[in-house]
Design an enzyme around this catalytic site. Structure first.
Site, mmCIF file in Angstrom:
data_model
loop_
_atom_site.group_PDB
_atom_site.id
_atom_site.type_symbol
_atom_site.label_atom_id
_atom_site.label_comp_id
_atom_site.label_asym_id
_atom_site.label_seq_id
_atom_site.Cartn_x
_atom_site.Cartn_y
_atom_site.Cartn_z
ATOM 1 N N SER A 26 0.572 -0.783 0.121
ATOM 2 C CA SER A 26 -0.124 -0.306 0.061
ATOM 3 C C SER A 26 0.729 0.952 -0.251
ATOM 4 C CB SER A 26 -0.364 -0.239 1.239
ATOM 5 O OG SER A 26 -1.133 1.487 1.827
ATOM 6 N N SER A 27 0.024 2.494 -0.056
ATOM 7 C CA SER A 27 1.509 3.386 -0.708
ATOM 8 C C SER A 27 1.149 4.137 0.474
ATOM 9 C CB SER A 27 0.506 4.670 -1.921
ATOM 10 O OG SER A 27 -0.644 4.500 -1.483
ATOM 11 N N CYS A 28 0.820 3.677 1.864
ATOM 12 C CA CYS A 28 1.185 4.609 3.291
ATOM 13 C C CYS A 28 2.398 3.689 3.958
ATOM 14 C CB CYS A 28 -0.208 3.957 4.113
ATOM 15 S SG CYS A 28 -0.554 2.380 4.657
ATOM 16 N N TYR A 75 -0.308 -1.077 9.970
ATOM 17 C CA TYR A 75 -0.768 -1.298 8.791
ATOM 18 C C TYR A 75 0.169 -1.559 8.418
ATOM 19 C CZ TYR A 75 -2.475 -2.407 4.092
ATOM 20 O OH TYR A 75 -3.496 -2.206 3.014
ATOM 21 N N LYS A 127 3.169 -4.334 6.307
ATOM 22 C CA LYS A 127 3.484 -4.119 5.218
ATOM 23 C C LYS A 127 4.942 -4.041 4.073
ATOM 24 C CE LYS A 127 -1.032 -5.262 3.168
ATOM 25 N NZ LYS A 127 -0.959 -6.409 2.475
ATOM 26 N N HIS A 139 -12.293 3.513 3.100
ATOM 27 C CA HIS A 139 -11.715 4.363 3.215
ATOM 28 C C HIS A 139 -13.073 5.509 2.044
ATOM 29 C CE1 HIS A 139 -8.846 1.452 3.241
ATOM 30 N NE2 HIS A 139 -7.849 2.382 3.383
HETATM 31 P P1 GDP Z 1 -6.225 7.206 4.051
HETATM 32 O O1 GDP Z 1 -5.896 7.920 2.351
HETATM 33 O O2 GDP Z 1 -5.390 6.190 4.520
HETATM 34 O O3 GDP Z 1 -6.055 8.508 4.522
HETATM 35 O O4 GDP Z 1 -7.686 7.389 4.228
HETATM 36 P P2 GDP Z 1 -9.221 7.138 3.341
HETATM 37 O O5 GDP Z 1 -8.935 7.192 2.557
HETATM 38 O O6 GDP Z 1 -10.184 6.720 4.746
HETATM 39 O O7 GDP Z 1 -8.712 9.356 3.612
HETATM 40 C C1 GDP Z 1 -9.110 9.672 2.657
HETATM 41 C C2 GDP Z 1 -8.540 10.906 3.592
HETATM 42 O O8 GDP Z 1 -10.568 11.272 3.247
HETATM 43 C C3 GDP Z 1 -9.131 11.696 4.943
HETATM 44 O O9 GDP Z 1 -8.658 12.950 5.184
HETATM 45 C C4 GDP Z 1 -10.561 11.789 5.188
HETATM 46 O O10 GDP Z 1 -10.146 12.731 6.768
HETATM 47 C C5 GDP Z 1 -10.922 12.472 4.569
HETATM 48 N N1 GDP Z 1 -12.514 11.740 3.637
HETATM 49 C C6 GDP Z 1 -13.048 12.923 4.042
HETATM 50 N N2 GDP Z 1 -14.805 12.289 3.785
HETATM 51 C C7 GDP Z 1 -14.585 10.586 4.230
HETATM 52 C C8 GDP Z 1 -14.762 9.389 4.429
HETATM 53 O O11 GDP Z 1 -16.343 9.529 4.655
HETATM 54 N N3 GDP Z 1 -15.424 8.572 5.232
HETATM 55 C C9 GDP Z 1 -13.534 8.055 4.892
HETATM 56 N N4 GDP Z 1 -12.926 7.006 5.022
HETATM 57 N N5 GDP Z 1 -12.568 8.882 4.573
HETATM 58 C C10 GDP Z 1 -13.184 10.293 4.761
#
Ligand code: GDP
Length: 311
Positions: free
Chosen positions: A108-110, A137, A141, A180
């Site tokens: 994963s890119s994280c 996580y 990875k 996500h």
């Molecule tokens: P990340 O890429 O590991 O940070 O995972 P996410 O896909 O969960 O979140 C990406 C970004 O989208 C973060 O800045 C979240 O705060 C934002 N975000 C906005 N609305 C939402 C939501 O409803 N769900 C999630 N998971 N993230 C959200």
């Protein structure tokens, strides 16, 4: 990878595994071997050893993992580090012992440092501190990548590691707490439109930037690299372009046809400010993403309407 050679897709019901099965099927590759969690618990070492000794697959796509969005990772870090370490350790080791020809490990890119220079090159791995909302996580990875390298060095195992950016598509998790951002917002806009709500709550500030790859593109890259790439050095798999969370939200709102407003819940974390992969190595290996974000969101929303909404 020729027709007639047995392929094990670990995690075939998930976002990535199901896309790999579709991709293999489209070319008549396989026989494809799959097991549900009830049939084979990948955290059970003996069961995994027995499965590989019996089935002896020639190729393995390791797409089984415990995954989740920013809140799930931040809330259940013990589950994420334990399950992922167990699954990948058992599968890689059993694949080696049973003599598979090649294994693709998906990270994963994280895994990259929180404040890595952008776009992120593969060599930035382990050069800085991780993003704390998903460090458990990420460490699992990273251990998987190192394990592939170590098995390559010590045993000559052909195990390659691919690092996809944020993925989306059919069979994604649409749970509002655990998923996500892209599937979460798709569901929020869909339900708000159906209920005639005036606005939808989006987490964070809207300013973080993320790159989104359709999982059918990832599956195509996985098959391409399974066939052509030999090195234990990892390869980023992305589109090479990113958007802000605000831009993403507006695109999904448009596709879903919700006419209301966005409200920002800044009590929720933003996570890492930017996560854009450098895809020069991937392009040099002869593969490029084909599905644009708007087109991919439209395709995924059509799938959501047919398979999730109202079920
Ligand atoms: P990340 O890429 O590991 O940070 O995972 P996410 O896909 O969960 O979140 C990406 C970004 O989208 C973060 O800045 C979240 O705060 C934002 N975000 C906005 N609305 C939402 C939501 O409803 N769900 C999630 N998971 N993230 C959200």
């Amino acid at each position: 990878m020729q027709k007639g050679e047995k392929v094990f897709v670990a995690g075939h019901r998930g976002l990535v595994g199901s896309a790999i099965v579709r991709r293999l099927d489209s070319e008549g590759l396989g026989p494809i071997v799959t097991r549900t969690r009830a049939e084979l618990d990948l955290t059970d070492r003996l069961a995994v050893d027995r499965f590989f000794a019996d089935e002896k697959p020639a190729y393995v796509f390791l797409a089984a993992a415990k995954v989740g969005g920013i809140l799930a990772n931040d809330t259940y870090p013990a589950d994420f580090i334990r399950d992922n370490l167990l699954i990948q350790t058992h599968v890689i080791d059993a694949a080696h012992k049973s003599g598979v020809k090649k294994l693709v490990f998906l990270g994963s890119s994280c895994i990259y440092p929180k404040l890595a220079q952008q776009p992120i090159k593969e060599e930035y791995l382990l050069t800085g501190a991780l993003e704390p909302t998903n460090d458990a996580y990420a460490v699992a990875k990273i251990a998987g990548i190192q394990m592939c390298k170590a098995y390559h060095k010590q045993f000559g195992m052909r195990a390659i590691s691919l690092m996809p950016t944020n993925l989306y598509g059919p069979n994604d998790n649409f749970d509002l707490q655990k998923s996500h951002v892209l599937p979460a917002l798709m569901r929020k806009f869909h339900e708000a439109k159906a209920a005639g709500q005036p606005s939808v709550v989006v987490w964070g500030s809207g300013s973080p930037r993320r790159e989104f790859l359709h999982v059918d593109d990832l599956a195509d890259a996985c098959v391409h690299l399974m066939r052509t790439y030999e090195s234990p050095e990892l390869v980023n798999v992305g589109v090479g372009d990113d958007v802000t969370i605000r831009e993403l939200a507006e695109t999904i709102r448009d596709v879903v046809g919700f006419r209301g407003d966005l409200t920002w819940d800044t009590s929720k974390p933003d996570g890492t400010p930017r996560k854009l992969l450098d895809v020069s190595r991937l392009h040099g290996l002869g593969w490029k993403a084909k599905i644009g974000l708007r087109q991919g969101v439209e395709q995924t929303y059509a799938w959501y309407l047919a398979n999730v909404a109202g079920k």
